[in-house]
Design a protein around this motif. Structure first.
Motif, mmCIF file in Angstrom:
data_model
loop_
_atom_site.group_PDB
_atom_site.id
_atom_site.type_symbol
_atom_site.label_atom_id
_atom_site.label_comp_id
_atom_site.label_asym_id
_atom_site.label_seq_id
_atom_site.Cartn_x
_atom_site.Cartn_y
_atom_site.Cartn_z
ATOM 1 N N UNK A 78 -14.510 4.062 65.788
ATOM 2 C CA UNK A 78 -14.988 2.879 66.506
ATOM 3 C C UNK A 78 -16.154 3.199 67.430
ATOM 4 N N UNK A 79 -16.280 4.436 67.862
ATOM 5 C CA UNK A 79 -17.341 4.800 68.805
ATOM 6 C C UNK A 79 -18.670 5.063 68.105
ATOM 7 N N UNK A 80 -18.692 4.954 66.764
ATOM 8 C CA UNK A 80 -19.905 5.302 66.025
ATOM 9 C C UNK A 80 -20.627 4.108 65.423
ATOM 10 N N UNK A 81 -19.910 3.143 64.890
ATOM 11 C CA UNK A 81 -20.539 2.089 64.096
ATOM 12 C C UNK A 81 -21.649 1.356 64.828
ATOM 13 N N UNK A 82 -21.382 0.959 66.053
ATOM 14 C CA UNK A 82 -22.366 0.157 66.779
ATOM 15 C C UNK A 82 -23.612 0.957 67.136
ATOM 16 N N UNK A 83 -23.504 2.284 67.118
ATOM 17 C CA UNK A 83 -24.641 3.110 67.515
ATOM 18 C C UNK A 83 -25.553 3.468 66.344
ATOM 19 N N UNK A 84 -24.994 3.623 65.147
ATOM 20 C CA UNK A 84 -25.808 4.104 64.032
ATOM 21 C C UNK A 84 -26.412 2.983 63.212
ATOM 22 N N UNK A 110 -33.670 9.986 61.082
ATOM 23 C CA UNK A 110 -33.968 11.169 61.883
ATOM 24 C C UNK A 110 -33.274 11.132 63.243
ATOM 25 N N UNK A 111 -32.849 9.949 63.676
ATOM 26 C CA UNK A 111 -32.198 9.818 64.978
ATOM 27 C C UNK A 111 -30.683 9.711 64.874
ATOM 28 N N UNK A 112 -30.172 9.461 63.682
ATOM 29 C CA UNK A 112 -28.734 9.241 63.539
ATOM 30 C C UNK A 112 -27.931 10.471 63.927
ATOM 31 N N UNK A 113 -28.382 11.655 63.517
ATOM 32 C CA UNK A 113 -27.633 12.871 63.822
ATOM 33 C C UNK A 113 -27.489 13.065 65.326
ATOM 34 N N UNK A 114 -28.563 12.829 66.059
ATOM 35 C CA UNK A 114 -28.500 12.988 67.517
ATOM 36 C C UNK A 114 -27.595 11.938 68.149
ATOM 37 N N UNK A 115 -27.674 10.709 67.655
ATOM 38 C CA UNK A 115 -26.836 9.636 68.208
ATOM 39 C C UNK A 115 -25.363 9.930 67.963
ATOM 40 N N UNK A 116 -25.043 10.378 66.743
ATOM 41 C CA UNK A 116 -23.648 10.663 66.401
ATOM 42 C C UNK A 116 -23.128 11.865 67.188
ATOM 43 N N UNK A 117 -23.937 12.908 67.286
ATOM 44 C CA UNK A 117 -23.512 14.100 68.032
ATOM 45 C C UNK A 117 -23.230 13.755 69.493
ATOM 46 N N UNK A 132 -24.747 3.840 54.023
ATOM 47 C CA UNK A 132 -25.089 3.604 55.428
ATOM 48 C C UNK A 132 -24.394 4.613 56.332
ATOM 49 N N UNK A 133 -23.174 5.003 55.948
ATOM 50 C CA UNK A 133 -22.352 5.872 56.799
ATOM 51 C C UNK A 133 -22.487 7.356 56.484
ATOM 52 N N UNK A 134 -23.375 7.750 55.605
ATOM 53 C CA UNK A 134 -23.411 9.144 55.168
ATOM 54 C C UNK A 134 -23.621 10.100 56.338
ATOM 55 N N UNK A 135 -24.357 9.677 57.354
ATOM 56 C CA UNK A 135 -24.566 10.543 58.525
ATOM 57 C C UNK A 135 -23.261 10.775 59.275
ATOM 58 N N UNK A 136 -22.363 9.790 59.248
ATOM 59 C CA UNK A 136 -21.058 9.954 59.900
ATOM 60 C C UNK A 136 -20.246 11.023 59.182
#
Length: 321
Positions: free
Chosen positions: A251-257, A263-270, A305-309
């Motif tokens: 739940x803490x990831x969907x709204x952010x990615x 190029x920014x997804x990895x940093x946002x998820x981390x 869409x979720x592959x970075x997760x």
């Protein structure tokens, strides 16, 4: 005397000439009499003829009804075929208007973002099923720090990297399907998105169609990512008897990615995963969200869409769940 007798004789002769003989007796004409010379039909024969006429009329009525039903069915079938052809054309061309982006829209819908929250009882059952009743913190740490990523080494660039023991079963299964799509499925087929009910993952290709290569570094990142997403989609549907797939996320990831650049997804998820630790079923229940899909095309888009997760440190655990 003689004259008198002669006169009487003449009178008697005249009277005899004027007398009309009685008419002969005639029988009364019969009603419904048949042609002359034919015997009258018996009542049994008349009933038999009547029954035959009724049966013939009923049969003719049934034949007319059957013709009308067949005509109506033919019209309905033609209408269905026409609708199917139109639908196939729209699907092939990407659809018209909002329908052309149905898969993407459903993947980005609000209900998909939030997902379903498990009850505490469901989370407890899931936690025990995955980790058992006496799991240690070290094992949980192994599962909480394993993403699904390709090796940066050119010689093993199509292989998935495993940092520690634990998630090897998950990674080995995904790796096998990835190799299938990279080595044994022609690239043009790999680019086609899966669509129900047909699944390219179950197709058979001849040796002449296989695209095997000794140069592992020749596979582009895009092709490897596409093979990974297709592999995950096929595995999840196999787990659901090819009828459905359950995709887990946090739940803490969907709204952010959503909507972020790759190029920014990895940093946002981390950053979102900093300090996250799942050491109990209650902790899992707070952050875990699931969505169920019956369409392979929509599930494929969601995984894309979720592959970075799944490439993050929680990827192996989320895919196993």
């Amino acid at each position: 005397m003689a004259d008198q007798e002669e006169e009487d004789l003449r009178m008697a002769l005249r009277m005899s000439m004027q007398h009309k003989p009685p008419e002969p007796k005639r029988s009364k004409p019969r009603e419904n009499a048949g042609p002359a010379g034919l015997p009258e039909e018996s009542p049994e024969l008349k009933n038999l003829k009547l029954q035959r006429e009724l049966m013939a009329a009923a049969a003719e009525k049934r034949m007319m009804a059957a013709k009308n039903t067949a005509a109506a069915a033919a019209v309905g079938s033609a209408s269905k075929v026409e609708k199917s052809v139109v639908g196939a054309k729209q699907e092939k061309s990407g659809g018209a208007g909002a329908g052309g982006h149905k898969c993407v829209d459903e993947c980005k819908g609000k209900n998909v973002k939030s997902g379903k929250e498990l009850s505490l009882a469901e989370a407890n059952q899931l936690f025990l099923m995955v980790f058992g009743g006496e799991v240690t913190k070290d094992i949980l740490a192994q599962w909480s720090n394993q993403g699904i990523r390709f090796s940066p080494d050119p010689e093993t660039s199509m292989g998935l990297v495993q940092h520690e023991g634990g998630p090897c079963g998950v990674l080995a299964t995904i790796q096998a399907f990835v190799l299938k799509y990279l080595l044994f499925v022609p690239e043009e087929f790999g680019k086609v998105e899966p669509n129900m009910p047909h699944n390219l993952g179950s197709s058979r290709f001849s040796k002449s169609e296989c695209v095997a290569s000794d140069n592992f570094a020749s596979f582009t990142e895009e092709r490897k990512s596409r093979a990974l997403v297709r592999s995950m989609c096929e595995i999840l549907f196999l787990c659901g008897s090819n009828k459905r797939a359950v995709i887990a996320t946090l739940s803490i990831l969907d709204s952010d990615i959503e909507g972020s650049e790759d190029c920014l997804k990895d940093d946002i998820i981390a950053k979102a995963l900093e300090g996250l630790s799942i050491e109990s079923c209650s902790a899992l229940q707070k952050v875990l969200r699931i969505n169920t899909y019956s369409s392979q095309a929509i599930a494929f888009q969601r995984l894309k869409v979720m592959i970075s997760v799944f490439q993050s440190r929680m990827g192996a655990m989320l895919f196993l769940i």
